[in-house]
Scaffold this motif. Structure first.
Motif, PDB file in Angstrom:
ATOM      1  N   TYR A 187      -3.786   0.392  -2.714  1.00 51.96           N
ATOM      2  CA  TYR A 187      -3.326  -0.973  -2.462  1.00 51.96           C
ATOM      3  C   TYR A 187      -2.983  -1.660  -3.778  1.00 51.96           C
ATOM      4  CZ  TYR A 187      -4.439  -0.821   2.481  1.00 51.96           C
ATOM      5  OH  TYR A 187      -4.448  -0.508   3.820  1.00 51.96           O
ATOM      6  N   ARG A 239       0.852  -1.190   0.000  1.00 46.95           N
ATOM      7  CA  ARG A 239       0.000   0.000   0.000  1.00 46.95           C
ATOM      8  C   ARG A 239       0.886   1.237   0.000  1.00 46.95           C
ATOM      9  NH1 ARG A 239      -2.522  -0.605   6.107  1.00 46.95           N
ATOM     10  NH2 ARG A 239      -0.610  -0.096   7.276  1.00 46.95           N
ATOM     11  N   LEU A 242     -10.755  -1.865  10.083  1.00 49.39           N
ATOM     12  CA  LEU A 242      -9.943  -0.879   9.371  1.00 49.39           C
ATOM     13  C   LEU A 242      -9.806   0.406  10.169  1.00 49.39           C
ATOM     14  CD1 LEU A 242     -11.269  -1.606   5.809  1.00 49.39           C
ATOM     15  CD2 LEU A 242      -8.849  -1.571   6.448  1.00 49.39           C
ATOM     16  N   VAL A 276       2.485  -5.029   3.035  1.00 52.89           N
ATOM     17  CA  VAL A 276       1.420  -5.297   3.996  1.00 52.89           C
ATOM     18  C   VAL A 276       1.374  -6.771   4.365  1.00 52.89           C
ATOM     19  CG1 VAL A 276      -1.072  -5.273   4.353  1.00 52.89           C
ATOM     20  CG2 VAL A 276       0.036  -3.354   3.186  1.00 52.89           C
ATOM     21  N   ASP A 313      -4.934   3.002   7.594  1.00 48.57           N
ATOM     22  CA  ASP A 313      -4.903   2.013   6.515  1.00 48.57           C
ATOM     23  C   ASP A 313      -5.218   2.631   5.153  1.00 48.57           C
ATOM     24  OD1 ASP A 313      -6.514  -0.245   8.785  1.00 48.57           O
ATOM     25  OD2 ASP A 313      -4.385  -0.211   8.244  1.00 48.57           O
ATOM     26  N   VAL A 328      -0.714  -4.578  10.634  1.00 47.17           N
ATOM     27  CA  VAL A 328      -1.963  -5.208  10.197  1.00 47.17           C
ATOM     28  C   VAL A 328      -2.177  -6.597  10.790  1.00 47.17           C
ATOM     29  CG1 VAL A 328      -1.807  -3.922   8.036  1.00 47.17           C
ATOM     30  CG2 VAL A 328      -1.054  -6.310   8.104  1.00 47.17           C
ATOM     31  N   MET A 381      -9.575  -7.416   4.928  1.00 46.98           N
ATOM     32  CA  MET A 381      -9.168  -6.369   5.853  1.00 46.98           C
ATOM     33  C   MET A 381     -10.312  -6.085   6.819  1.00 46.98           C
ATOM     34  SD  MET A 381      -7.184  -3.810   3.226  1.00 46.98           S
ATOM     35  CE  MET A 381      -8.695  -3.312   2.394  1.00 46.98           C
TER      36      MET A 381
END
Length: 119
Positions: free
Chosen positions: A90, A35, A82, A45, A86, A60, A79
């Motif tokens: 991506y 990301r 969130l 990530v 974040d 994460v 995900m």
């Protein structure tokens, strides 16, 4: 070729599931999600290798899950919970030839990205 989808705008605490469709000819020994927030470097990530072993960035861990469906040549990123941090574009990545899988420079195939915005 890699094509991401599934991004969007959600409130903090919400969930999104990203997908990445990959050409069958790509080297998929190591696949990854990265990301990039505005003004920041692209950061790793999550990664997943051929046998399904996955690794996550500390930011994460416990919230994101990387998975793949080899029969569909598709990579996923679930995900949950969130956070505004974040937010970013991506990207999925393949064709890894580097030394450390969380470095963007080691990947030679990239998608166009999908935007995730958390407010």
């Amino acid at each position: 070729q890699l094509v991401e989808s599934g991004g969007g705008s959600v409130q903090a605490g919400g969930s999104l599931r990203l997908s990445c469709d990959a050409d069958s000819g790509l080297d998929r020994r190591c696949l990854a999600w990265f990301r990039q927030a505005p003004g920041k470097e692209r950061e790793g990530v999550a990664t997943i290798v051929s046998d399904g072993t996955s690794r996550y960035d500390d930011s994460v861990t416990g919230r994101f899950t990387i998975s793949k469906d080899d029969s569909k040549n598709t990579l996923y990123l679930q995900m949950n919970n969130l956070k505004p941090a974040d937010t970013g574009m991506y990207y999925c990545a393949a064709d890894w030839r580097g030394a450390y899988p969380f470095l963007a420079s080691g990947y030679h195939s990239w998608g166009q990205g999908t935007q995730v915005t958390v407010s």
